[in-house]
Design a protein around this motif. Structure first.
Motif, PDB file in Angstrom:
ATOM      1  N   ASP A 687      -4.712  50.698   9.457  1.00 37.69           N
ATOM      2  CA  ASP A 687      -3.496  50.673  10.270  1.00 37.69           C
ATOM      3  C   ASP A 687      -2.305  51.072   9.427  1.00 37.69           C
ATOM      4  N   GLU A 688      -1.219  51.425  10.100  1.00 37.53           N
ATOM      5  CA  GLU A 688       0.035  51.773   9.431  1.00 37.53           C
ATOM      6  C   GLU A 688       1.142  50.907  10.026  1.00 37.53           C
ATOM      7  N   PRO A 689       1.679  49.877   9.328  1.00 37.35           N
ATOM      8  CA  PRO A 689       1.319  49.543   7.938  1.00 37.35           C
ATOM      9  C   PRO A 689       0.003  48.768   7.847  1.00 37.35           C
ATOM     10  N   ALA A 690      -0.428  48.511   6.611  1.00 36.46           N
ATOM     11  CA  ALA A 690      -1.670  47.761   6.398  1.00 36.46           C
ATOM     12  C   ALA A 690      -1.518  46.351   6.953  1.00 36.46           C
ATOM     13  N   CYS A 691      -2.674  45.759   7.326  1.00 36.15           N
ATOM     14  CA  CYS A 691      -2.643  44.469   8.029  1.00 36.15           C
ATOM     15  C   CYS A 691      -3.582  43.491   7.312  1.00 36.15           C
ATOM     16  N   LEU A 692      -3.105  42.275   7.116  1.00 39.67           N
ATOM     17  CA  LEU A 692      -3.908  41.191   6.538  1.00 39.67           C
ATOM     18  C   LEU A 692      -4.424  40.327   7.678  1.00 39.67           C
ATOM     19  N   GLN A 693      -5.745  40.215   7.847  1.00 37.26           N
ATOM     20  CA  GLN A 693      -6.365  39.472   8.937  1.00 37.26           C
ATOM     21  C   GLN A 693      -7.078  38.234   8.378  1.00 37.26           C
ATOM     22  N   ILE A 694      -6.812  37.082   9.001  1.00 42.12           N
ATOM     23  CA  ILE A 694      -7.488  35.821   8.644  1.00 42.12           C
ATOM     24  C   ILE A 694      -8.192  35.330   9.902  1.00 42.12           C
ATOM     25  N   ARG A 695      -9.529  35.171   9.821  1.00 42.72           N
ATOM     26  CA  ARG A 695     -10.329  34.784  10.979  1.00 42.72           C
ATOM     27  C   ARG A 695     -10.809  33.336  10.820  1.00 42.72           C
ATOM     28  N   VAL A 696     -10.660  32.563  11.897  1.00 41.92           N
ATOM     29  CA  VAL A 696     -11.178  31.201  11.971  1.00 41.92           C
ATOM     30  C   VAL A 696     -12.123  31.155  13.164  1.00 41.92           C
ATOM     31  N   CYS A 697     -13.427  30.983  12.890  1.00 41.36           N
ATOM     32  CA  CYS A 697     -14.443  30.989  13.943  1.00 41.36           C
ATOM     33  C   CYS A 697     -15.119  29.621  13.995  1.00 41.36           C
ATOM     34  N   ASP A 698     -15.478  29.187  15.200  1.00 42.58           N
ATOM     35  CA  ASP A 698     -16.214  27.919  15.344  1.00 42.58           C
ATOM     36  C   ASP A 698     -17.293  28.102  16.394  1.00 42.58           C
ATOM     37  N   THR A 699     -18.209  27.135  16.428  1.00 36.54           N
ATOM     38  CA  THR A 699     -19.306  27.122  17.410  1.00 36.54           C
ATOM     39  C   THR A 699     -19.117  25.986  18.386  1.00 36.54           C
ATOM     40  N   GLY A 700     -17.872  25.705  18.689  1.00 38.05           N
ATOM     41  CA  GLY A 700     -17.542  24.548  19.519  1.00 38.05           C
ATOM     42  C   GLY A 700     -17.692  24.801  21.008  1.00 38.05           C
ATOM     43  N   ILE A 701     -16.843  24.091  21.787  1.00 37.07           N
ATOM     44  CA  ILE A 701     -17.010  24.064  23.242  1.00 37.07           C
ATOM     45  C   ILE A 701     -16.553  25.366  23.906  1.00 37.07           C
ATOM     46  N   GLY A 702     -15.720  26.155  23.237  1.00 39.27           N
ATOM     47  CA  GLY A 702     -15.260  27.422  23.817  1.00 39.27           C
ATOM     48  C   GLY A 702     -14.309  27.234  24.988  1.00 39.27           C
TER      49      GLY A 702
END
Length: 785
Positions: A687-702
Motif C-alpha cells: 500500500d501507499e503509504p505502508a501499513c502496519l497490521q496487528i491481528r487478534v484472532c480467537d475461536t470464541g462465540i463469534g
C-alpha cells in the motif's frame, strides 16, 4: 448446294452486323417513344443486307431467287418506319396511329405477297436469269409493273421523312442539327446508290451497290451515336416542353400578345389557354399579375404575386425574361411557379423562430431568479413583453386549488381588496373557468364573452384577454392572465407561444418552490444543529465534571481498601480480606468505567492529544501480554504469538496502542472458553503509504453480521444476553476505534457466529531515523505461551 464468296460480300455483312447492333441498342431504349420505329428501321435494313449477302454467296439461280425474295421482307418496310421515326423525332407522333400505320403498310404488304407469288403473275420480275461477272455468278432481273409502283411509293415515303427532318434541322439547336444531319446522311446514302442501280448507272455490272450505301449509312449512324449521343438525347418538342412542365409557361410576342401557353399556366391563373392565344397580354395576363405595362424589352423582371381563390391563398413566383435573336427583340417568356408551400414553410419557420426566441427569453428571465416572488414577477414581465399585453396577473394554486401567491394587475388595491378580487375571479370569473376546464382561453372581446367578469369601478377596461393554465406534475399549478385595451389584440400565435412557454414557467416556479423549501429546511437544520452541538457540549461538560467528581472519592475508597488489606495481612486477621477484595474490585471497575466515559468525552470534544514515541514490537507485546495474561488464563485459553517482526522498531502513541491491544485481547479472552487466541503483526508495504497490521484472532462465540454492524457504537454490545452473561459497558471497542483513527488508522472486524472473530488494527507506517528499524527476528513458526 455450292457457294461462292466474292470479296464485296464482306462489306455487306459488315453493314448487316452494324445495323443489327444499332437495332439492339435502340430496342433497349423502349422508354423513349421514338425508338420503336427506328428499331424496326434498323432491323429491316439489317435483314435486307443480310439477305443480299446470302444472294451473293449462292451459285445456282433457284437459291439466288429465294434470297432475293427474302430481302423484300426488309426492302418493303424501311420507308414506312423512316417516316414514323421522323415524325416521332420532331414531336409529331400524333400522326402515327395504329390505323395510319396499317394504311401505310398496305403497299409494302402487297409487294411482299407479289414477290413470293411472282411466278404466277410476273408483276415484280418479268424474268430472272444467271449472268457471269468474272468468275462469279450474279442474278439478273427484269422489273415488272408493280416493282415500279413499289419503288415510287418507297421513294415518296423516304422523301417525306427526309423533308420532315430538314424542317426540324432549320428550327433545332446546334446539338440536334448535328443529330439530324447524321440521320439524313444515313438515309440518303443507300437510297441514292439504289436509285443509280435501278436507273442503270452501274459501275460494276450486275452488282447492286445499295448494300454498300448501307455501309455509309451505318458509319453515319455510328458517328451520330458516339459523337452526338444520337440515341441518348432527343429534341424536346413543344408538347413535351410545355405540357409536362410543373411551371406555367407563357410566350408573348413583341406586341405583348399571347402566342402560346401551357395548361399549368392556365390552371395557376384560372383561365383557359385556348381563349388567351392571340389576346393582348396587357389585359389578360400582365394586369392580373400587376406587371408594369411599359417594361423595358431588355429588362428581366421577377416578383411575387398573391391570388385568393376559394378562401385559399396562392403565391406565385413570376419571371418575365426577354427573347431575342441576333439582337432582334422577339418577345417575352413569362414563367409562373407555385411557391405557396414554400411560403407556408417560411411562415412556419418564422413562427417557430419567434417561438424559440420567446422561449429563450422566458427561460432567461425565469432562471435568473430563484426567489418565488421574483420568479413570478419575471414571468409576468416577459409574458407582457412577448405578447405586447398592457397588463397581466398571475396566480399560484395549491393542491386544493386555493390561491397561495398572486400578482394582480390592480397593484394599488389594498391587501383586503386584492383578496376579495382574487376570490371573486376564482369563483365567478375567467380564472375559475380555467381551473374548471383546464384549457386556454382566448377572448377577442370581453363585451361579448360571458366568461369575463366585469368588476365595478375597475380602473382598467380590458377588451381582449389571453388566459392559460400552468400545469405542474400534480395538476394545475397556476394561472397566467394577459390583458389589452384593444379588441382582438391577442392572436393564435400569442396563444401558441405562451402555451409552449408554460412548461418553462412551471419548471421555474417548481425550482423556486424547491429553493424556498430548502431555505426553510436549511434554517431548521441549522437551528437543530446548534441545539445538538449545545446539548453535546453540555453533555461532554457534564460527563467531564462528573468524572472528576467521581474519580476523587473512588480513588480514596480504593486507597483505603488497600491500606486496610495490608493491615489485615500484617495482623494475620484474614476474616475481612474477601470483602475488601470485593470492594477494591468494584471500585476499580467503576473507576475504569469513569475513565472510559472521560476519554470518550475528550475524543468527542477533540481534546485527546497524540504522543509519538519509538518502541520495539517485543517490548510492547510483552507489556500487553503481562496485563491480559490473567484474563486469558481465567477461561483456560492458550495464546499464540507470531514473532516474525518481533524486533521491529516503529513509531506510535504507545499508551493508546497498548490500550487498544489490551481491549482487543481482553475481549477475546472474555468471549473464548478453552480456546485459542492468536496475536500477529505484519508490515504491508504494497500500500501507499505502508501499513502496519496487528491481528487478534480467537475461536470464541463469534457474531452475526447484524451484531458486527453495530459493534463500534457507543454503549453497544452484541445483544442484551451477552451483556448479562459477560458484563461490560460497550465502550471499549468504540474508544479503541477512535484511538486508532486519532493515530491515522482504523479497526476492521470479520466474524462468524460460533466460529470466532478476527480484529485487524491498521496503522500507518511512520518513518524513523534509526538504522535498525527494519531488524527482523526469527522466521520460525508461532509458539504457544
Amino acid at each position: 448446294m455450292h457457294w461462292q464468296i466474292p470479296s464485296y460480300t464482306f462489306p455487306t455483312l459488315i453493314a448487316s452486323s452494324v445495323s443489327f447492333a444499332i437495332a439492339i441498342i435502340v430496342s433497349r431504349r423502349r422508354f423513349v417513344s421514338q425508338m420503336w420505329p427506328f428499331a424496326i428501321l434498323a432491323f429491316t435494313v439489317a435483314f435486307w443486307t443480310l439477305g443480299y449477302a446470302w444472294e451473293l454467296v449462292s451459285v445456282d439461280l433457284a437459291t439466288k431467287v429465294i434470297f432475293a425474295k427474302t430481302q423484300y421482307l426488309g426492302i418493303a418496310t424501311p420507308p414506312v418506319a423512316w417516316v414514323a421515326y421522323a415524325l416521332y423525332y420532331t414531336g409529331q407522333e400524333r400522326f402515327v396511329t395504329k390505323r395510319s400505320f396499317l394504311y401505310a403498310m398496305i403497299i409494302p404488304a402487297i409487294t411482299i405477297v407479289l414477290v413470293w407469288t411472282n411466278e404466277w403473275h410476273h408483276l415484280i420480275w418479268t424474268k430472272t436469269e444467271i449472268a457471269m461477272y468474272g468468275e462469279y455468278t450474279m442474278l439478273q432481273t427484269y422489273y415488272g409493273p408493280w416493282f415500279w409502283v413499289h419503288t415510287a411509293y418507297s421513294y415518296v415515303f423516304m422523301a417525306a421523312g427526309t423533308l420532315i427532318l430538314l424542317q426540324a434541322l432549320v428550327l433545332s439547336s446546334s446539338l440536334y442539327q448535328n443529330q439530324i444531319i447524321a440521320l439524313i446522311l444515313s438515309a440518303l446514302a443507300p437510297w441514292v446508290t439504289n436509285a443509280f442501280h435501278i436507273l442503270g448507272y452501274r459501275p460494276f455490272p450486275y452488282l447492286d451497290l445499295t448494300p454498300f450505301g448501307f455501309v455509309i449509312s451505318t458509319v453515319a449512324l455510328a458517328w451520330g451515336a458516339l459523337r452526338y449521343r444520337l440515341f441518348d438525347t432527343i429534341p424536346i418538342a413543344r408538347h413535351i416542353l410545355m405540357e409536362n412542365l410543373s411551371e406555367g409557361v407563357i410566350f408573348l410576342d413583341a406586341k405583348r400578345r399571347v402566342m402560346d401557353m401551357n395548361a399549368t399556366a392556365g390552371k395557376l391563373l384560372d383561365i383557359r389557354p385556348d381563349q388567351q392565344i392571340g389576346q393582348s397580354a396587357i389585359v389578360s395576363i400582365l394586369e392580373r399579375l400587376d406587371t408594369p405595362q411599359s417594361a423595358d424589352p431588355d429588362e428581366h423582371l421577377r416578383w411575387e404575386y398573391t391570388l385568393h381563390r376559394d378562401e385559399k391563398k396562392l403565391v406565385l413566383d413570376v419571371q418575365l425574361s426577354p427573347l431575342s435573336d441576333r439582337n432582334r427583340y422577339l418577345g417575352h417568356l413569362l414563367l409562373l411557379r407555385d411557391i405557396t408551400e414554400r411560403h407556408q414553410y417560411e411562415d412556419l419557420l418564422r413562427s417557430q423562430r419567434n417561438l424559440f426566441a420567446g422561449l429563450v427569453e422566458v427561460a432567461r428571465a425565469t432562471s435568473a431568479q430563484i426567489d418565488l416572488d421574483q420568479t413570478l414577477q419575471s414571468t409576468l414581465d416577459v409574458a407582457l413583453h412577448l405578447t405586447t399585453a398592457e397588463q397581466g396577473s398571475i396566480f399560484l394554486l395549491d393542491q386544493h386549488q386555493m390561491v397561495t401567491h398572486s400578482i394582480l394587475a390592480r397593484e394599488k388595491a389594498t391587501r383586503i381588496e386584492q383578496q376579495n378580487l382574487v376570490g371573486r375571479v376564482m369563483r365567478q370569473g375567467l380564472a375559475g373557468w380555467i381551473v374548471a376546464h383546464n384549457q386556454i382561453a382566448l377572448i377577442k372581446d370581453t363585451h361579448t364573452d360571458d366568461r369575463w367578469l366585469h368588476l365595478p369601478n375597475a380602473p382598467y377596461n380590458a377588451r381582449s384577454v389571453l388566459a392559460l393554465p400552468i400545469f405542474g406534475t400534480a395538476g394545475i399549478l397556476g394561472i397566467l392572465m394577459l390583458l389589452h385595451s384593444e379588441v382582438d389584440h391577442f392572436r393564435q400565435e400569442h396563444a401558441e407561444l405562451m402555451e409552449a412557454a408554460t412548461a418553462q414557467i412551471s419548471f421555474a416556479i417548481g425550482n423556486a418552490h424547491v429553493y424556498q423549501t430548502q431555505q426553510q429546511l436549511t434554517r431548521e437544520l441549522s437551528r437543530a444543529k446548534d441545539a445538538a452541538e449545545a446539548a453535546s457540549q453540555t453533555k461532554s461538560q457534564f460527563l467531564a465534571n462528573m468524572s472528576h467528581e467521581l474519580r476523587t472519592p473512588l480513588t480514596a475508597i480504593i486507597g483505603y481498601a488497600d491500606v486496610m488489606r495490608e493491615d489485615l495481612l500484617d495482623s494475620n486477621d484474614q476474616i475481612y480480606l474477601a470483602d475488601l477484595d470485593r470492594i477494591r474490585s468494584a471500585g476499580a471497575h467503576l473507576l475504569g468505567l469513569i475513565n472510559d466515559v472521560l476519554d470518550l468525552s475528550k475524543i468527542e470534544a477533540g481534546k485527546m492529544p497524540v504522543y509519538w514515541e519509538q518502541t520495539r514490537v517485543s517490548i510492547l507485546l510483552n507489556d500487553v501480554i503481562t496485563t491480559v495474561r490473567p484474563q486469558i488464563d481465567r477461561n483456560h485459553n492458550s495464546l499464540m504469538i507470531d514473532q516474525t517482526y518481533h524486533n521491529l522498531m516503529f513509531w506510535t502513541d504507545i499508551s493508546k496502542l497498548r490500550r487498544v491491544l489490551i481491549n482487543l485481547l481482553g475481549n477475546a479472552a472474555k468471549f473464548t472458553d478453552h480456546g485459542t487466541i492468536s496475536l500477529s503483526l505484519f508490515l504491508d508495504e504494497t500500500d501507499e503509504p505502508a501499513c502496519l497490521q496487528i491481528r487478534v484472532c480467537d475461536t470464541g462465540i463469534g457474531m452475526t453480521a447484524e451484531q458486527v454492524a453495530n459493534l463500534f457504537q457507543n454503549f453497544s454490545q452484541a445483544d442484551a444476553s451477552t451483556t448479562r452473561k459477560y458484563g461490560g459497558t460497550g465502550l471499549g471497542l468504540a474508544i479503541s476505534r477512535n484511538l486508532c483513527k486519532l493515530m491515522g488508522g482504523d479497526i476492521e472486524v470479520t466474524s462468524e457466529l460460533g466460529h470466532g472473530s478476527t480484529f485487524i488494527v491498521k496503522l500507518p507506517w511512520v518513518e524513523q531515523p534509526f538504522s535498525d528499524q527494519r531488524e527482523v527476528g526469527s522466521d520460525g513458526p508461532p509458539y504457544l505461551l
